[in-house]
Design a protein around this motif. Structure first.
Motif, PDB file in Angstrom:
ATOM      1  N   UNK A 215      54.972  36.501  44.269  1.00 55.06           N
ATOM      2  CA  UNK A 215      56.146  37.354  44.140  1.00 55.06           C
ATOM      3  C   UNK A 215      57.147  36.726  43.172  1.00 55.06           C
ATOM      4  N   UNK A 216      57.724  37.569  42.305  1.00 57.11           N
ATOM      5  CA  UNK A 216      58.694  37.085  41.333  1.00 57.11           C
ATOM      6  C   UNK A 216      58.067  36.295  40.203  1.00 57.11           C
ATOM      7  N   UNK A 217      56.835  36.660  39.835  1.00 51.76           N
ATOM      8  CA  UNK A 217      56.092  35.878  38.841  1.00 51.76           C
ATOM      9  C   UNK A 217      55.410  36.791  37.817  1.00 51.76           C
ATOM     10  N   UNK A 218      54.957  36.174  36.744  1.00 54.07           N
ATOM     11  CA  UNK A 218      53.938  36.759  35.867  1.00 54.07           C
ATOM     12  C   UNK A 218      52.740  35.828  35.952  1.00 54.07           C
ATOM     13  N   UNK A 219      51.587  36.394  36.278  1.00 51.46           N
ATOM     14  CA  UNK A 219      50.378  35.589  36.409  1.00 51.46           C
ATOM     15  C   UNK A 219      49.497  35.764  35.177  1.00 51.46           C
ATOM     16  N   UNK A 220      48.594  34.792  34.978  1.00 51.86           N
ATOM     17  CA  UNK A 220      47.642  34.833  33.865  1.00 51.86           C
ATOM     18  C   UNK A 220      46.279  34.421  34.394  1.00 51.86           C
ATOM     19  N   UNK A 221      45.280  35.297  34.239  1.00 52.70           N
ATOM     20  CA  UNK A 221      43.940  34.992  34.724  1.00 52.70           C
ATOM     21  C   UNK A 221      42.893  35.357  33.678  1.00 52.70           C
ATOM     22  N   UNK A 222      41.719  34.750  33.824  1.00 51.91           N
ATOM     23  CA  UNK A 222      40.575  35.001  32.950  1.00 51.91           C
ATOM     24  C   UNK A 222      39.654  35.975  33.677  1.00 51.91           C
ATOM     25  N   UNK A 223      39.610  37.217  33.220  1.00 51.46           N
ATOM     26  CA  UNK A 223      38.810  38.236  33.901  1.00 51.46           C
ATOM     27  C   UNK A 223      37.422  38.375  33.298  1.00 51.46           C
ATOM     28  N   UNK A 224      37.094  37.512  32.360  1.00 49.30           N
ATOM     29  CA  UNK A 224      35.766  37.552  31.742  1.00 49.30           C
ATOM     30  C   UNK A 224      34.760  36.674  32.476  1.00 49.30           C
ATOM     31  N   UNK A 225      35.231  35.926  33.482  1.00 47.03           N
ATOM     32  CA  UNK A 225      34.352  35.061  34.263  1.00 47.03           C
ATOM     33  C   UNK A 225      34.735  35.170  35.731  1.00 47.03           C
ATOM     34  N   UNK A 226      33.825  34.776  36.589  1.00 41.68           N
ATOM     35  CA  UNK A 226      34.094  34.657  38.020  1.00 41.68           C
ATOM     36  C   UNK A 226      33.976  33.194  38.404  1.00 41.68           C
ATOM     37  N   UNK A 227      34.821  32.777  39.333  1.00 45.19           N
ATOM     38  CA  UNK A 227      34.801  31.396  39.808  1.00 45.19           C
ATOM     39  C   UNK A 227      34.689  31.399  41.326  1.00 45.19           C
ATOM     40  N   UNK A 228      33.555  30.954  41.827  1.00 43.19           N
ATOM     41  CA  UNK A 228      33.337  30.971  43.263  1.00 43.19           C
ATOM     42  C   UNK A 228      33.372  32.388  43.794  1.00 43.19           C
ATOM     43  N   UNK A 229      34.126  32.573  44.867  1.00 41.84           N
ATOM     44  CA  UNK A 229      34.217  33.900  45.473  1.00 41.84           C
ATOM     45  C   UNK A 229      35.194  34.809  44.749  1.00 41.84           C
TER      46      UNK A 229
END
Length: 409
Positions: free
Chosen positions: A199-213
């Motif tokens: 909450x109250x953030x901007x997140x950044x993720x890599x959606x071209x790969x999966x990591x674990x679950x």
């Protein structure tokens, strides 16, 4: 409408990301080239032309490679507009069975195509999900909505406002998503400065790969990957309700419109090497101190590049926009354009080559602007909420205007 009523030191890892991005990513398109022959902002004005009506609370907008604009409606439907054929009668996507629309600010909030959309037809969406309004980031093929895959969620049950909801891909290939502070007023969960929540953030993720679950990976260059108690997905923090942000296709920087509580509306400009920046909320609202108990000794806060008064004015909620990178008005390239939901003022902000920022008010948008975005050619469109309009926006050059009182920073 409480959304409408109701802000680090560069790291070596961030610098490496910037360098690698410049080397590995293709160059920006012609629409993303630096502005040449720029004129003073006071010599620009906005002109709007309504091109579609009959939309039901249009709330987010994005361009597709084939020239269409996708328009997200609050109830969960997505409509398509093309300049040659107009607004399609039937939705191209219907997510109403998944979307919680209780309260004024819940609903389908953000939409963006994957960088390879022309090949995959993949869309990324942000919405408040049934049954309890959880902030939800998901992806799905536009032709097969039953294959929707939830990527990331954040509980948001207690209050229905301050949901953020913008989604966009950066030049680095990662997906960015904005989330509000949890709602109500006065940052009730003290979320803005808490790295343990999204909450109250901007997140950044890599959606071209999966990591674990997880159906995504956290980039190793994210600023809080190795910080105990911090969510590693966080890219920026200290935000109240970043309802609309955008990525400049030329340099990958983020322009963020963060809605103030009652005193100040603000725009932040964050460069690719500024991951981990603290934008101040709820220690500060804009640059003024808001809650001294949330201010911590030694913490570096990143100031907005533009702010304007909210209290006792016609303004109520900043609507973050985009940097103009079109070709129709070359002298306006590199200019960030934003607005306010109540005043409809058109704000122009542009970095000076000598440092600081030039700002000006350059006219008005149509009533109740909820989103400003660009088509595949970099030309601008704006949505109007309750009237249900889509308007094409032109930037035109005019004779120099008298000083308008906008504060330069």
């Amino acid at each position: 409408m409480s959304r409408w009523r109701h802000r680090p030191v560069p790291a070596l890892a961030g610098l490496l990301v910037l360098v690698l991005s410049a080397l590995l990513l293709p160059p920006a398109s012609a629409a993303g080239r630096p502005h040449t022959g720029a004129v003073p902002l006071t010599e620009l004005t906005v002109v709007s032309e309504q091109v579609a009506s009959g939309l039901q609370r249009p709330i987010a907008l994005t361009g597709l490679p084939d020239g269409r604009m996708l328009i997200a409606e609050k109830n969960g439907t997505v409509r398509a507009y093309h300049p040659a054929t107009g607004l399609a009668a039937a939705p191209v996507l219907d997510l109403t069975a998944r979307v919680d629309t209780s309260g004024n600010e819940r609903g389908l909030l953000g939409i963006t195509p994957a960088p390879n959309f022309a090949q995959t037809g993949m869309l990324y969406v942000a919405y408040t999900s049934l049954p309890a309004g959880a902030l939800t980031l998901a992806r799905l093929p536009i032709s097969a909505p039953e294959r929707l895959q939830v990527l990331l969620t954040q509980e948001h049950a207690q209050y229905n406002n301050h949901n953020g909801g913008q989604v966009a891909f950066g030049r680095d290939g990662y997906l960015y998503w904005s989330l509000g502070d949890g709602g109500h007023t006065n940052d009730p969960f003290k979320a803005g400065q808490n790295l343990g929540t999204l909450l109250g953030k901007i997140v950044r993720i890599d959606v071209n790969r999966a990591c674990g679950a997880k159906p995504y990976c956290v980039p190793s260059s994210n600023p809080f990957v190795n910080k105990r108690g911090a969510r590693p997905e966080i890219w920026l923090y200290g935000l109240r309700n970043p309802w609309r942000f955008s990525v400049d296709p030329f340099d990958g920087s983020l322009w963020i419109g963060d809605v103030g509580q009652g005193l100040i509306e603000e725009v932040n400009h964050i460069r690719p090497w500024q991951g981990g920046a603290n934008l101040g909320w709820s220690c500060r609202e804009g640059t003024p101190v808001f809650d001294q108990t949330q201010c911590r000794p030694g913490v570096v806060y990143t100031d907005p590049v533009f702010e304007y008064e909210h209290f006792m004015t016609e303004s109520c909620s900043v609507t973050g926009g985009v940097v103009y990178r079109g070709s129709a008005t070359p002298e306006a390239r590199g200019t960030y354009i934003a607005s306010d939901y109540c005043s409809t003022l058109a704000f122009a902000v542009r970095p000076r080559s000598t440092g600081g920022y030039e700002t000006a008010t350059i006219g008005n948008f149509p009533i109740q602007p909820t989103a400003i975005d660009a088509d595949v050619h970099g030309e601008l469109y704006v949505l109007s909420d309750l009237p249900g309009w889509l308007s094409r926006v032109r930037l035109e050059r005019v004779q120099p205007a008298a000083a308008d009182g906008a504060a330069n920073r």
